[in-house]
Scaffold this active site. Structure first.
Site, PDB file in Angstrom:
ATOM      1  N   ASP A  63       0.881  -1.166   0.000  1.00 63.72           N
ATOM      2  CA  ASP A  63       0.000   0.000   0.000  1.00 63.72           C
ATOM      3  C   ASP A  63       0.917   1.214   0.000  1.00 63.72           C
ATOM      4  O   ASP A  63       1.555   1.510   1.007  1.00 63.72           O
ATOM      5  CB  ASP A  63      -0.924   0.009   1.229  1.00 63.72           C
ATOM      6  CG  ASP A  63      -2.046   1.032   1.058  1.00 63.72           C
ATOM      7  OD1 ASP A  63      -1.847   2.000   0.296  1.00 63.72           O
ATOM      8  OD2 ASP A  63      -3.110   0.862   1.681  1.00 63.72           O
ATOM      9  N   ILE A 119       0.478   4.454  -0.093  1.00 61.68           N
ATOM     10  CA  ILE A 119       0.088   5.412   0.952  1.00 61.68           C
ATOM     11  C   ILE A 119      -1.242   4.934   1.533  1.00 61.68           C
ATOM     12  O   ILE A 119      -2.290   5.065   0.891  1.00 61.68           O
ATOM     13  CB  ILE A 119      -0.057   6.851   0.411  1.00 61.68           C
ATOM     14  CG1 ILE A 119       1.278   7.321  -0.193  1.00 61.68           C
ATOM     15  CG2 ILE A 119      -0.496   7.796   1.549  1.00 61.68           C
ATOM     16  CD1 ILE A 119       1.252   8.718  -0.779  1.00 61.68           C
ATOM     17  N   ASP A 120      -1.185   4.361   2.721  1.00 64.02           N
ATOM     18  CA  ASP A 120      -2.417   3.997   3.422  1.00 64.02           C
ATOM     19  C   ASP A 120      -2.816   5.231   4.224  1.00 64.02           C
ATOM     20  O   ASP A 120      -1.998   5.793   4.960  1.00 64.02           O
ATOM     21  CB  ASP A 120      -2.168   2.793   4.346  1.00 64.02           C
ATOM     22  CG  ASP A 120      -3.455   2.340   5.004  1.00 64.02           C
ATOM     23  OD1 ASP A 120      -4.534   2.502   4.394  1.00 64.02           O
ATOM     24  OD2 ASP A 120      -3.386   1.820   6.139  1.00 64.02           O
ATOM     25  N   THR A 122      -4.758   7.727   2.414  1.00 67.30           N
ATOM     26  CA  THR A 122      -4.589   8.715   1.336  1.00 67.30           C
ATOM     27  C   THR A 122      -5.363  10.007   1.613  1.00 67.30           C
ATOM     28  O   THR A 122      -4.887  11.099   1.293  1.00 67.30           O
ATOM     29  CB  THR A 122      -5.049   8.100  -0.011  1.00 67.30           C
ATOM     30  OG1 THR A 122      -4.295   6.915  -0.237  1.00 67.30           O
ATOM     31  CG2 THR A 122      -4.830   9.048  -1.167  1.00 67.30           C
ATOM     32  N   ASP A 135      -4.302  -3.317   2.667  1.00 64.11           N
ATOM     33  CA  ASP A 135      -4.596  -2.642   3.944  1.00 64.11           C
ATOM     34  C   ASP A 135      -4.200  -3.548   5.111  1.00 64.11           C
ATOM     35  O   ASP A 135      -3.850  -3.082   6.190  1.00 64.11           O
ATOM     36  CB  ASP A 135      -6.102  -2.360   4.098  1.00 64.11           C
ATOM     37  CG  ASP A 135      -6.648  -1.431   3.039  1.00 64.11           C
ATOM     38  OD1 ASP A 135      -6.024  -0.390   2.794  1.00 64.11           O
ATOM     39  OD2 ASP A 135      -7.708  -1.754   2.447  1.00 64.11           O
TER      40      ASP A 135
END
Ligand code: IPD
Length: 272
Positions: A93, A95-96, A98, A220
């Site tokens: 991921d 950018i978890d 966002t 995620d």
């Protein structure tokens, strides 16, 4: 045939790659962020940084581990190889969190995990803004900055601080909000901070007692789920199912039954 890499070796690679990725995300944030597209709904945004960071991670992994498979949030498997028996697949991921990233809120992370034969064996979650970093290997424990992590010892659901999240689809959110409305009288409080991987890492160090969410994707779950499990949380789905899109619970053993049963009664894995 060469020996498969150890979890420790995979973690070292993950950490090296995730640190550079987090630097890129941070620099792009400082330079200014804009939404470049939307995905499942108008509120499910993707920024230029999500794409650039995932490309950087995939390129780095290709250089270091050319025959490994990859699954990323933005580009899926791309043209990377398929993992055969004993093969490694990286789950990214970029950018978890966002939406937090877009708004400049300091709760977003690069999440990178390595899976062997479908089992996550190493993972790192690095906060893009603060540089906080959580790591874990299967059977080797979870750590933050060299300190071994243990989840909350809370035994009373009524005293538990429980985090959750909401999907991007309005109909799903309505269902999720109904579940939270019914749960909140029975817990200390609810937190919705906006990055699933970080929620699981905070639960791993007892800064949250428990976390659950419906609708999560593999990217995620992968790294944060391992950190949580290695810190002692039970990471499962409802009614004995594995964690997955229907529901993920990350709950300390003493709270598992009461929270699980309440979520089952509330049909937390149901709805759209
Ligand atoms: C989202 C975040 C959020 C969770 C959503 C996820 P993204 O990931 O983890 O906390 O509630 O379900 O989709 O879109 O920021 O990578």
């Amino acid at each position: 045939m060469p020996l498969p890499p150890s979890s420790r070796q995979l973690l070292d690679i993950a950490v090296e790659v995730a640190r550079k990725a987090a630097e890129t995300a941070h620099r792009m944030r400082v330079d200014g962020v804009s939404t470049v597209a939307t995905k499942s709904t108008d509120t499910d945004v993707v920024t230029a940084a999500d794409r650039a960071v995932e490309r950087q991670v995939v390129d780095a992994l290709r250089r270091l581990r050319p025959t490994d498979a990859v699954l990323g949030e933005e580009y899926g498997a791309g043209d990377t190889p398929t993992a055969g028996p004993g093969g490694v697949r990286w789950i990214i991921d970029p950018i978890d969190g966002t939406v937090n990233y877009l708004y400049g809120l300091p709760y977003c992370a690069v999440s990178l995990a390595a899976e062997v034969d479908g089992e996550v064996v190493a993972g790192v979650v690095r906060n893009v803004v603060t540089g906080d970093e959580w790591t874990a290997t299967a059977g080797g424990g979870a750590y933050r900055d060299g300190v071994r992590l243990h989840c909350s010892t809370q035994t009373d659901l009524g005293q538990a601080l429980v985090a959750t999240g909401f999907g991007y689809d309005p109909a799903r959110r309505s269902h999720q909000a109904r579940v939270v409305a019914e749960l909140i009288p029975h817990v200390r409080d609810i937190r919705r901070m906006g990055a699933a991987s970080l929620d699981m890492c905070l639960a791993a160090e007892g800064r949250l007692d428990a976390y659950f969410e419906k609708g999560l994707a593999p990217w995620d779950i992968a790294a944060g789920g391992l950190v949580a499990a290695e810190a002692g949380l039970r990471v499962t789905g409802l009614r004995g199912l594995p964690p997955g899109p229907d529901l993920l619970l990350a709950v300390p053993p003493a709270l598992f039954e009461p929270l699980h049963d309440r979520l089952a009664d509330l049909d937390a894995s149901g709805g759209p």
